[in-house]
Each structure stands twice: as C-alpha cells, then as structure tokens.
Motif scaffolding. Sequence first.
Motif, PDB file in Angstrom:
ATOM      1  N   GLU A   1      47.480  79.060  82.768  1.00  0.00           N
ATOM      2  CA  GLU A   1      46.702  77.922  83.215  1.00  0.00           C
ATOM      3  C   GLU A   1      47.655  76.804  83.597  1.00  0.00           C
ATOM      4  O   GLU A   1      48.596  76.520  82.870  1.00  0.00           O
ATOM      5  N   SER A   2      47.410  76.200  84.730  1.00  0.00           N
ATOM      6  CA  SER A   2      48.199  75.066  85.169  1.00  0.00           C
ATOM      7  C   SER A   2      47.309  73.835  85.087  1.00  0.00           C
ATOM      8  O   SER A   2      46.509  73.593  85.977  1.00  0.00           O
ATOM      9  N   PRO A   3      47.445  73.086  83.985  1.00  0.00           N
ATOM     10  CA  PRO A   3      46.591  71.907  83.847  1.00  0.00           C
ATOM     11  C   PRO A   3      46.872  70.890  84.941  1.00  0.00           C
ATOM     12  O   PRO A   3      47.990  70.776  85.431  1.00  0.00           O
ATOM     13  N   ALA A   4      45.836  70.172  85.317  1.00  0.00           N
ATOM     14  CA  ALA A   4      45.979  69.117  86.322  1.00  0.00           C
ATOM     15  C   ALA A   4      46.873  68.005  85.777  1.00  0.00           C
ATOM     16  O   ALA A   4      47.005  67.837  84.565  1.00  0.00           O
ATOM     17  N   ALA A   5      47.462  67.252  86.679  1.00  0.00           N
ATOM     18  CA  ALA A   5      48.256  66.098  86.269  1.00  0.00           C
ATOM     19  C   ALA A   5      47.301  64.966  85.899  1.00  0.00           C
ATOM     20  O   ALA A   5      46.549  64.492  86.747  1.00  0.00           O
TER      21      ALA A   5
ATOM     22  N   GLY B   1      49.668  69.985  76.651  1.00  0.00           N
ATOM     23  CA  GLY B   1      48.914  70.204  77.888  1.00  0.00           C
ATOM     24  C   GLY B   1      49.144  69.111  78.906  1.00  0.00           C
ATOM     25  O   GLY B   1      49.299  69.373  80.105  1.00  0.00           O
TER      26      GLY B   1
ATOM     27  N   GLY C   1      50.959  69.680  82.533  1.00  0.00           N
ATOM     28  CA  GLY C   1      50.230  69.291  83.741  1.00  0.00           C
ATOM     29  C   GLY C   1      51.002  68.285  84.570  1.00  0.00           C
ATOM     30  O   GLY C   1      51.052  68.363  85.801  1.00  0.00           O
ATOM     31  N   THR C   2      51.645  67.354  83.889  1.00  0.00           N
ATOM     32  CA  THR C   2      52.442  66.338  84.579  1.00  0.00           C
ATOM     33  C   THR C   2      53.657  66.974  85.250  1.00  0.00           C
ATOM     34  O   THR C   2      53.930  66.725  86.421  1.00  0.00           O
TER      35      THR C   2
ATOM     36  N   ASN D   1      52.435  69.212  88.260  1.00  0.00           N
ATOM     37  CA  ASN D   1      51.550  68.728  89.322  1.00  0.00           C
ATOM     38  C   ASN D   1      51.656  67.257  89.684  1.00  0.00           C
ATOM     39  O   ASN D   1      51.046  66.836  90.661  1.00  0.00           O
TER      40      ASN D   1
END
Length: 127
Positions: free
Chosen positions: A8-12, A37, A41-42, A45
Amino acid sequence: MDSHLSFESPAAPPHKVVVGTVERALRDRSAEGEAAGVLVGTALNDDDAEFIEYWCVQVGTRAVSGSPLLGLAGLCLGHAARRFGRLSDEALALVESLAARAEADSTDVDGRALDGYDDVRSFLHLW
C-alpha cells in the motif's frame, strides 16, 4: 484460501498532519504506527524534497533505540534519494549511521535502514 502480499502506498498527508503526527510519535511510542504511515506516504508521494528530508532526519535523530521509526527513516531517505536524485550531507551521514547501527544490532535499528542505505548508494552513485 488465496493469500498474497500487497503493497500500500499511502497518500501524502498535509504537512500540518505530518508535523503533528511525527512529533506525537516522538513523545509517545503508541503513536509510532500512525507516524510510520504518514512518513511513508510523505516520502513516496510528497513533492517537497526538503520537507521529506527534514522530517526523516528528525525521526532518525530523535526516535529512541529500538523504535521501528529509525529503520523507516533510513528507508524513506532512500525513497527521497530515488525520487529527487539528491540528499543533504546531514541526511547522507544519517543514512550511513542508521545502516551501521542496523548492521551492528537489529534490535537498535531494523534492517529497513540497510535497504535505504542501498537505495541511496544506488540512486546517488555514492560509496
């Protein structure tokens, strides 16, 4: 039953959320999961290279021994090196230090720091 690994690539998240979450985790280890997380994400992204690097360095220099955030800080700096093609001297020194600590004692810093170090060496053509 079909089982598989997923990434999973968490949103920034907004910078204000990153700052609050990371600062909270550095004071209270029960918030480390949420901070992990946010940091990932940071790193993956966010388009502000200096912001990413600053918070990875903060985590990598302030988290307590044994915190999973230490290895993650090294890994995220590797992501930043891949994405932006550069890191500051301070961040480079931290990546090297975290990797050395991970190699010496995986209960101090986990192996993700070694992965980050490999990424930095590969993408920045160093060492």
